[in-house]
Design a protein around this motif. Structure first.
Motif, PDB file in Angstrom:
ATOM      1  N   GLN A 101       0.832  -1.204   0.000  1.00 52.35           N
ATOM      2  CA  GLN A 101       0.000   0.000   0.000  1.00 52.35           C
ATOM      3  C   GLN A 101       0.870   1.260   0.000  1.00 52.35           C
ATOM      4  N   GLN A 102       1.992   1.162   0.722  1.00 53.22           N
ATOM      5  CA  GLN A 102       2.906   2.309   0.780  1.00 53.22           C
ATOM      6  C   GLN A 102       3.485   2.601  -0.609  1.00 53.22           C
ATOM      7  N   GLN A 103       3.785   1.515  -1.348  1.00 54.38           N
ATOM      8  CA  GLN A 103       4.290   1.677  -2.712  1.00 54.38           C
ATOM      9  C   GLN A 103       3.244   2.384  -3.573  1.00 54.38           C
ATOM     10  N   ARG A 104       1.973   2.042  -3.307  1.00 54.29           N
ATOM     11  CA  ARG A 104       0.878   2.571  -4.125  1.00 54.29           C
ATOM     12  C   ARG A 104       0.627   4.067  -3.826  1.00 54.29           C
ATOM     13  N   ILE A 105       0.709   4.434  -2.512  1.00 50.34           N
ATOM     14  CA  ILE A 105       0.359   5.820  -2.151  1.00 50.34           C
ATOM     15  C   ILE A 105       1.391   6.829  -2.650  1.00 50.34           C
ATOM     16  N   TYR A 106       2.521   6.298  -3.065  1.00 51.84           N
ATOM     17  CA  TYR A 106       3.516   7.201  -3.640  1.00 51.84           C
ATOM     18  C   TYR A 106       2.906   7.942  -4.830  1.00 51.84           C
ATOM     19  N   TYR A 107       1.986   7.219  -5.501  1.00 51.28           N
ATOM     20  CA  TYR A 107       1.332   7.831  -6.661  1.00 51.28           C
ATOM     21  C   TYR A 107      -0.041   8.405  -6.319  1.00 51.28           C
ATOM     22  N   SER A 108      -0.831   7.660  -5.514  1.00 48.93           N
ATOM     23  CA  SER A 108      -2.231   8.078  -5.343  1.00 48.93           C
ATOM     24  C   SER A 108      -2.691   8.320  -3.902  1.00 48.93           C
ATOM     25  N   GLY A 109      -1.841   8.059  -2.927  1.00 57.31           N
ATOM     26  CA  GLY A 109      -2.235   8.222  -1.516  1.00 57.31           C
ATOM     27  C   GLY A 109      -3.023   7.021  -1.024  1.00 57.31           C
ATOM     28  N   PHE A 110      -3.182   6.890   0.358  1.00 62.16           N
ATOM     29  CA  PHE A 110      -3.941   5.779   0.941  1.00 62.16           C
ATOM     30  C   PHE A 110      -5.404   5.871   0.538  1.00 62.16           C
ATOM     31  N   GLY A 111      -5.953   4.789   0.020  1.00 59.43           N
ATOM     32  CA  GLY A 111      -7.366   4.743  -0.320  1.00 59.43           C
ATOM     33  C   GLY A 111      -8.187   4.510   0.934  1.00 59.43           C
ATOM     34  N   PRO A 112      -9.484   4.791   0.912  1.00 61.89           N
ATOM     35  CA  PRO A 112     -10.338   4.577   2.088  1.00 61.89           C
ATOM     36  C   PRO A 112     -10.557   3.097   2.396  1.00 61.89           C
ATOM     37  N   ASP A 113     -10.234   2.265   1.404  1.00 57.68           N
ATOM     38  CA  ASP A 113     -10.501   0.836   1.607  1.00 57.68           C
ATOM     39  C   ASP A 113      -9.296   0.070   2.165  1.00 57.68           C
ATOM     40  N   VAL A 114      -8.205   0.763   2.461  1.00 54.14           N
ATOM     41  CA  VAL A 114      -7.003   0.069   2.937  1.00 54.14           C
ATOM     42  C   VAL A 114      -7.261  -0.629   4.275  1.00 54.14           C
ATOM     43  N   GLY A 115      -7.860   0.100   5.221  1.00 51.99           N
ATOM     44  CA  GLY A 115      -8.148  -0.482   6.542  1.00 51.99           C
ATOM     45  C   GLY A 115      -9.014  -1.716   6.434  1.00 51.99           C
ATOM     46  N   PRO A 116     -10.182  -1.619   5.787  1.00 54.01           N
ATOM     47  CA  PRO A 116     -11.039  -2.789   5.629  1.00 54.01           C
ATOM     48  C   PRO A 116     -10.342  -3.952   4.924  1.00 54.01           C
ATOM     49  N   GLN A 117      -9.514  -3.626   3.928  1.00 53.14           N
ATOM     50  CA  GLN A 117      -8.839  -4.706   3.190  1.00 53.14           C
ATOM     51  C   GLN A 117      -7.860  -5.463   4.104  1.00 53.14           C
ATOM     52  N   ILE A 118      -7.102  -4.719   4.915  1.00 49.10           N
ATOM     53  CA  ILE A 118      -6.189  -5.376   5.865  1.00 49.10           C
ATOM     54  C   ILE A 118      -7.006  -6.218   6.855  1.00 49.10           C
ATOM     55  N   TYR A 119      -8.120  -5.620   7.288  1.00 48.68           N
ATOM     56  CA  TYR A 119      -9.002  -6.281   8.264  1.00 48.68           C
ATOM     57  C   TYR A 119      -9.498  -7.629   7.716  1.00 48.68           C
ATOM     58  N   VAL A 120     -10.014  -7.603   6.481  1.00 49.76           N
ATOM     59  CA  VAL A 120     -10.548  -8.826   5.860  1.00 49.76           C
ATOM     60  C   VAL A 120      -9.430  -9.861   5.708  1.00 49.76           C
ATOM     61  N   THR A 121      -8.290  -9.408   5.190  1.00 52.60           N
ATOM     62  CA  THR A 121      -7.160 -10.329   4.984  1.00 52.60           C
ATOM     63  C   THR A 121      -6.742 -10.963   6.306  1.00 52.60           C
ATOM     64  N   LEU A 122      -6.577 -10.102   7.326  1.00 51.78           N
ATOM     65  CA  LEU A 122      -6.116 -10.596   8.636  1.00 51.78           C
ATOM     66  C   LEU A 122      -7.111 -11.570   9.250  1.00 51.78           C
ATOM     67  N   THR A 123      -8.389 -11.196   9.219  1.00 49.72           N
ATOM     68  CA  THR A 123      -9.393 -12.035   9.882  1.00 49.72           C
ATOM     69  C   THR A 123      -9.515 -13.400   9.203  1.00 49.72           C
TER      70      THR A 123
END
Lengths: 317, 295
Positions: A45-67
């Motif tokens: 995600q850090q690589q991605r935000i270099y171009y576009s910034g953190f998206g609003p779905d980053v938290g939920p995506q980590i949450y889903v992956t982790l759970t």
């Protein structure tokens, strides 16, 4: 009740388990795996935000992956802890010595399960800091997190009960472990495959087959906030179809899952308890039936006597 | 296959009952039934008036069981091991400390109190298991081959320990393959074969029951031929084979006959070292009553 909870089996299991180097190693491996996933995802995600910034779905995506990953870990670890609890005692030739004591079969089975589940709970609780990362990005409520942990606990209890049951049935731990993993695989993949098959065979049936609700992934998925479910393949309408009717809307899928799991846990543990003690098992049930029959006969005789007496009294009048 | 068939026996309080039999005779099955670990397909067993099948929990409180093969929790220390079992019998914490100390002293393992069970020798583990079977102070001890696999020293230590328990007034049912030791320790003996109790009673009763006649044992310093001649004349036998100046022969005469033979030998100058009546030992009896049938 006090004897059931503050039990020497539980005490011994904790002592034995936490004494060896295996426990800290397993906790480290478990947390290391979760850390790798979280940090890996964060790094991409850090690589991605270099171009576009953190998206609003980053938290939920980590949450889903982790759970989801944590549920898989719990499903993988639980059989390893529970599928040898009784067969292991049998192989070590300590089971007879344990049965010889005043401990009841209920107490042995429940405390063996509790000791294993307590360790799995320790793994789950120690993973909490990773979920803190999700809070960093926002979008998750504490109540939703609590639901997720309830799903973990219920899954651990169900697979733990399967493990203890297999461990009581099979004499060899190896066989018990393999059968437990097969059953766990059925819960995770088999139920999904059967659901997909039934949905394809009967597309107009409406709703989801009951068997789908046994899948812990379904329970987990149903606890996700609505926005998370977007794009996921199955739309789980609340309420199992067929048995109760498709329009039952009072319960969520994870609640159906809990009911199903609860029934499975009770049945499996009950059979395991009956099978564990070769002398106490059926004789106790038999005695209970005999007592009940005797009480019925006695009460029958008493009512007969009362009837006779009252008839006599009536005639006497 | 029937492991135990038509077995009926009674063991008195305070008795040491030795169960003897070849492998597969049904000794372990019998012991497991008595310890409330197996249910008999038919028949009943009682321990101190309690039915084993219908009241197993009460029976387990009365019985201390030591199996022939047993495991230990290697990751526990000696005192933790005993504490675990004491707690499993519902003994309160305060009492447990005292009991464990006494038991470790009894089995001579006080110096190993803090050692891991894993580090103990086979003999020590056997003694620890015996201590385990005593934690709840049972009235009856069921010991299945308690001395199996032990070296001579450990075996002697175990025998001494059992004698101590006998002195403490415990009722003991014990099985063993070491028959001379069993004969020395037990007040009663039962011999099993192919699931059946072949013979059962006090040591004296069994010796009496299996006696086929008297046995005369004579040992001379020399002049074995002279002694043989006297015996031939007195007993009317044709052959009298002395081996290394010793002789064991069946004898059916009276005490007067014995006295006459001994007097004549001394009168004729035969240097008699010993002149006694031999008894069947447990090994002889065992060989006599069993047929070597294995299930």
């Amino acid at each position: 009740m006090k004897r059931l909870v503050l039990n020497p089996v539980l005490d011994k299991e904790f002592r034995s388990r936490m004494r060896t180097w295996k426990s800290p190693l397993l906790i480290s491996l478990y947390l290391g795996t979760l850390a790798l996933i979280t940090l890996g995802y964060y790094w991409t995600q850090q690589q991605r935000i270099y171009y576009s910034g953190f998206g609003p779905d980053v938290g939920p995506q980590i949450y889903v992956t982790l759970t989801i990953f944590q549920l898989m870990l719990v499903s993988f670890v639980t059989p390893a802890f529970t599928a040898g609890v009784i067969s292991g005692e049998r192989e070590k030739q300590t089971l007879d010595l344990l049965i010889c004591t005043r401990l009841s079969a209920i107490s042995i089975i429940l405390n063996k399960l509790m000791a294993s589940i307590a360790y799995i709970l320790l793994l789950i609780i120690s993973s909490l800091p990773f979920f803190g990362v999700v809070y960093f990005f926002g979008g998750i409520l504490l109540s939703e997190l609590a639901q997720i942990f309830l799903v973990y606990l219920m899954t651990a209890l169900t697979f733990g009960a399967v493990g203890v049951f297999c461990s009581t049935i099979f004499r060899k731990t190896q066989v018990s472990v393999v059968v437990t993993y097969v059953i766990v695989f059925f819960f995770l993949a088999g139920t999904a495959a059967i659901t997909a098959f039934l949905v394809n065979v009967r597309p107009n049936f409406g709703g989801v087959p009951v068997i789908a609700y046994l899948n812990p992934l379904v329970a987990l998925y149903s606890t996700f906030p609505g926005s998370f479910a977007r794009g996921l393949p199955l739309n789980f309408a609340p309420g199992p179809s067929g048995a109760v009717g498709a329009n039952v809307t009072s319960l969520q899928p994870w609640q159906y899952n809990f009911i199903g799991d609860g029934i499975i846990i009770v049945v499996l543990l009950f059979i395991a308890i009956l099978l564990l003690d070769p002398v106490g098992r059926f004789s106790r049930l038999k005695r209970w039936f005999k007592r009940k029959k005797k009480v019925q006969v006695d009460s029958g005789e008493i009512s007969k006597k009362i009837d006779t007496e009252s008839t006599e009294n009536y005639e006497g009048h | 296959m029937t492991a135990v068939d038509n077995l009926s026996l009674e063991v008195d309080t305070g008795a040491i009952f030795g169960l003897v039999g070849p492998n597969g005779a049904g000794k372990t099955t019998t012991m497991k039934i008595l310890a409330a670990l197996l249910t008999p397909t038919s028949g009943r067993a009682w321990i101190a008036g309690e039915d084993v099948s219908t009241n197993p929990s009460r029976v387990r409180q009365l019985v201390g069981y030591m199996p022939d093969f047993f495991g230990v929790y290697d990751d526990l220390k000696v005192d933790e091991y005993l504490d675990f079992y004491a707690a499993s019998y519902g003994i309160p914490v305060r009492e447990r400390r005292m009991i464990i100390g006494d038991l470790l002293e009894l089995v001579d393992l006080s110096h190993k109190r803090q050692a891991y069970v894993d580090s103990l020798s086979r003999g020590m583990k056997q003694r620890l298991c015996l201590a385990r079977s005593l934690v709840h102070d049972p009235a009856l001890l069921i010991l299945d081959e308690p001395a199996s696999g032990l070296d001579p020293r450990a075996r002697v230590e175990m025998r001494e320990l059992l004698k101590e328990l006998k002195a403490m007034g415990k009722t003991i049912i014990i099985s063993s393959h070491i028959l001379p030791e069993l004969a020395e320790l037990c007040t009663h003996i039962g011999i099993m074969e192919a699931g059946q109790l072949v013979i059962n009673g006090t040591n004296e009763e069994i010796v009496e029951h299996t006696r086929t006649g008297r046995i005369l044992q004579i040992k001379v310093m020399n002049q074995a031929d002279g002694a043989a001649l006297i015996l031939q004349e007195e007993l009317g036998l044709t052959e009298m084979p002395f081996l290394n100046n010793c002789l064991d022969i069946p004898f059916s005469g009276s005490d007067e006959d014995l006295n006459r033979i001994l007097t004549r030998m001394i009168k004729d100058g035969i240097p008699v070292i010993s002149f006694s009546e031999g008894k069947n030992n447990l090994e002889d009896i065992f060989m006599q009553v069993t047929k070597g049938v294995v299930q």
